[in-house]
Scaffold this active site. Structure first.
Site, mmCIF file in Angstrom:
data_model
loop_
_atom_site.group_PDB
_atom_site.id
_atom_site.type_symbol
_atom_site.label_atom_id
_atom_site.label_comp_id
_atom_site.label_asym_id
_atom_site.label_seq_id
_atom_site.Cartn_x
_atom_site.Cartn_y
_atom_site.Cartn_z
ATOM 1 N N SER A 1 -9.774 -5.352 -20.038
ATOM 2 C CA SER A 1 -8.559 -6.093 -20.356
ATOM 3 C C SER A 1 -8.485 -6.383 -21.859
ATOM 4 O O SER A 1 -7.472 -6.119 -22.523
ATOM 5 C CB SER A 1 -8.561 -7.397 -19.531
ATOM 6 O OG SER A 1 -7.613 -8.299 -19.995
ATOM 7 N N ARG B 1 -5.386 -10.758 -11.087
ATOM 8 C CA ARG B 1 -6.755 -11.313 -11.130
ATOM 9 C C ARG B 1 -6.717 -12.830 -11.111
ATOM 10 O O ARG B 1 -7.543 -13.490 -10.484
ATOM 11 C CB ARG B 1 -7.481 -10.808 -12.384
ATOM 12 C CG ARG B 1 -7.918 -9.356 -12.260
ATOM 13 C CD ARG B 1 -8.351 -8.811 -13.607
ATOM 14 N NE ARG B 1 -9.444 -9.577 -14.166
ATOM 15 C CZ ARG B 1 -9.653 -9.727 -15.478
ATOM 16 N NH1 ARG B 1 -8.856 -9.157 -16.356
ATOM 17 N NH2 ARG B 1 -10.674 -10.432 -15.902
ATOM 18 N N LYS C 1 -6.062 -3.909 -25.004
ATOM 19 C CA LYS C 1 -5.061 -4.468 -25.922
ATOM 20 C C LYS C 1 -5.495 -4.264 -27.371
ATOM 21 O O LYS C 1 -4.680 -3.951 -28.240
ATOM 22 C CB LYS C 1 -4.853 -5.959 -25.616
ATOM 23 C CG LYS C 1 -4.111 -6.183 -24.299
ATOM 24 C CD LYS C 1 -4.050 -7.633 -23.883
ATOM 25 C CE LYS C 1 -5.360 -8.141 -23.385
ATOM 26 N NZ LYS C 1 -5.381 -9.329 -22.582
ATOM 27 N N HIS D 1 -11.085 -10.323 -33.055
ATOM 28 C CA HIS D 1 -10.701 -10.949 -31.786
ATOM 29 C C HIS D 1 -11.749 -11.967 -31.383
ATOM 30 O O HIS D 1 -12.949 -11.723 -31.514
ATOM 31 C CB HIS D 1 -10.589 -9.880 -30.692
ATOM 32 C CG HIS D 1 -10.251 -10.443 -29.355
ATOM 33 N ND1 HIS D 1 -8.976 -10.801 -29.003
ATOM 34 C CD2 HIS D 1 -11.031 -10.737 -28.280
ATOM 35 C CE1 HIS D 1 -8.982 -11.289 -27.764
ATOM 36 N NE2 HIS D 1 -10.210 -11.261 -27.315
ATOM 37 N N ASP E 1 -2.333 -4.015 -18.157
ATOM 38 C CA ASP E 1 -3.204 -5.203 -18.184
ATOM 39 C C ASP E 1 -2.438 -6.440 -17.756
ATOM 40 O O ASP E 1 -2.976 -7.311 -17.084
ATOM 41 C CB ASP E 1 -3.808 -5.410 -19.582
ATOM 42 C CG ASP E 1 -4.622 -6.696 -19.623
ATOM 43 O OD1 ASP E 1 -5.605 -6.776 -18.868
ATOM 44 O OD2 ASP E 1 -4.255 -7.635 -20.342
HETATM 45 N N1 URA Z 1 -8.951 -12.302 -22.163
HETATM 46 C C1 URA Z 1 -8.293 -11.184 -21.785
HETATM 47 O O1 URA Z 1 -7.460 -10.671 -22.521
HETATM 48 N N2 URA Z 1 -8.576 -10.647 -20.580
HETATM 49 C C2 URA Z 1 -9.495 -11.166 -19.746
HETATM 50 O O2 URA Z 1 -9.721 -10.622 -18.693
HETATM 51 C C3 URA Z 1 -10.164 -12.328 -20.156
HETATM 52 C C4 URA Z 1 -9.873 -12.874 -21.381
#
Ligand code: URA
Length: 447
Positions: A184, A169, A188, A83, A162
């Site tokens: 967050s 947010r 995932k 990632h 999320d």
């Molecule tokens: N990427 C995400 O998936 N979440 C965040 O809060 C910031 C970047």
């Protein structure tokens, strides 16, 4: 659990129990906690922070709010996931996933679309005619089994809590909070089932985290959460002051990735070198190879990653992934199918001197406004347009030299766009220090 008390505890700087966090996230996901209460809690968490235990509990609750992928039955497990926290010109997935798969490491990589000025891997892949990224997990798993890797769009079934919290947010000024960002991202990643996780945490002008201290704090938190959840996780901290590589724009970036996969000279206007992009791909792949036990240590993992790239195995694997996902089945056919812009407009230097800085954020925003990205979720991107850098940090230039090219389908705004690209460059004296001296800053090992 009383949601008002839950909000008040965080407002007053108190510590939340794992049980209450789980109940709250359950309510966020099923809609029984209304947006106004979730938003109030987000602001309290933003202002008062969360400790590591609370952040891990929040991440696990968000992970468990939707589908969890199980990759443990794949042959050759452990599966590795990778990632990046996002940047300009970042097309590392197109190289790293095929290297890992060519080494026999299974990869089910879920990526996002670009929003804002950082590009999204899904948009890049979809610039290849026929390449389908909207596969379900059950469609993707046989591809991972047969070819070694599948590159698909993030499934909406993963971590739905999320999605709700991120949306809130975004509109309540609570994005820039390390525990919330970490929960967050990792909710995932953990739901996506990788058994080893390699993170590329970007730092600099074109990244979410502008300073090294912020990036290191985020990387440490991400690694701690992954490891705390039982998934060995490590992070590479890399600079994002200037764009990565020299192509910015979807089909252009695929073309650059194909050239790295084939190890051949660029057919785009070559920058001083694409070596830094290649080096980062090798490092990320090597971290994954070592984590998966394919190499006993990092130096031999780097050698293996380099061999799989130079020997053409990674290129063959990328072509097989493309074929399995509906795209052309050879590198030549992918290249031939990529859309091309109608015009190439040179951006000419008016200055003389050494390039000491090249602002990735300006380049990323300019490419987005040209149509390579979206300003709103509903915008349609033009896969062919973008910017190809011919000169990057460290190069010495004279007035009249070409700094970059615009790839465009209409000439209307070209002079203004050229000026924007010029404004990204800073020139200094020949002996002046470069802004971005090294690409890879440090590595945070699994804790
Ligand atoms: N990427 C995400 O998936 N979440 C965040 O809060 C910031 C970047």
């Amino acid at each position: 659990m009383n949601v008002v008390d839950f909000i008040a505890t965080k407002r007053d700087g108190g510590e939340l129990s794992g049980e209450d966090i789980r109940e709250f996230i359950h309510g966020v996901a099923d809609g029984s906690v209304p947006d106004y209460q979730a938003a109030a809690w987000l602001m309290a968490a933003f202002l008062k922070g969360m400790n590591r235990r609370e952040t891990l509990d929040l991440t696990l609750a968000m992970r468990d709010s939707g589908t969890r992928v199980d990759l443990s039955n794949l042959p050759n497990a452990p599966a590795v996931d990778k990632h990046s926290t996002g940047g300009v010109g970042d097309k590392t997935t197109l190289i790293v996933a095929p290297i890992l798969a060519a080494a026999g490491v299974p990869v089910l990589k879920m990526s996002g679309r670009g929003l804002g000025y950082s590009g999204g891997t899904v948009d890049k892949l979809e610039s290849i005619p026929g390449f389908r990224t909207s596969l379900t997990i059950s469609e993707a798993l046989p591809i991972v089994r047969n070819v070694g890797a599948a590159l698909i769009a993030q499934s909406a079934e993963l971590a739905p809590a999320d999605k709700v919290l991120y949306g809130l947010r975004d509109v309540t000024a609570t994005i820039e909070c390390i525990p919330l960002i970490a929960a967050s991202i990792m909710s995932k990643k953990l739901a996506a089932g990788g058994q080893r996780i390699v993170l590329d945490v970007k730092c600099g002008k074109g990244a979410f985290m502008k300073t090294r201290a912020q990036a290191e704090a985020l990387a440490t938190e991400l690694v701690d959460i992954g490891c705390g959840a039982g998934v060995p996780t490590r992070a590479v901290l890399s600079r994002m002051d200037e764009p990565l590589g020299y192509a910015i724009g979807n089909a252009l970036e695929v073309q650059e990735a194909l050239e790295i996969l084939e190890g051949r000279a660029s057919t785009l206007e070559p920058a001083e070198s694409a070596a830094a992009y290649r080096e980062l791909c090798i490092e990320l792949a090597a971290q994954g190879l070592e984590a998966a036990g394919k190499s006993p240590d990092l130096p031999s993992a780097r050698t293996l990653a380099g061999q799989l790239l130079s020997g053409g195995e990674a290129a063959k694997t990328f072509a097989s992934i493309s074929a399995a996902q509906g795209g052309p089945g050879t590198i030549e056919a992918i290249r031939a199918a990529l859309p091309q812009a109608s015009y190439r407009i040179p951006v000419i230097s008016k200055a003389a001197g050494k390039i000491t800085a090249l602002n990735a954020e300006i380049i990323g925003k300019t490419a987005t406004e040209m149509g390579a990205g979206r300003l709103k979720k509903t915008d349609v991107i033009d896969p062919a347009v973008g910017i190809v850098l011919a000169k990057k940090i460290g190069a010495t230039v004279n007035p009249g030299d070409t700094l970059a090219y615009l790839a465009v389908n209409n000439l209307e705004n070209a002079p203004a766009v050229c000026e924007r690209v010029l404004s990204a460059y800073t020139f200094g004296e020949a002996d002046e220090e470069n802004e971005a001296a090294e690409l890879i800053l440090t590595t945070i090992p699994a804790s």
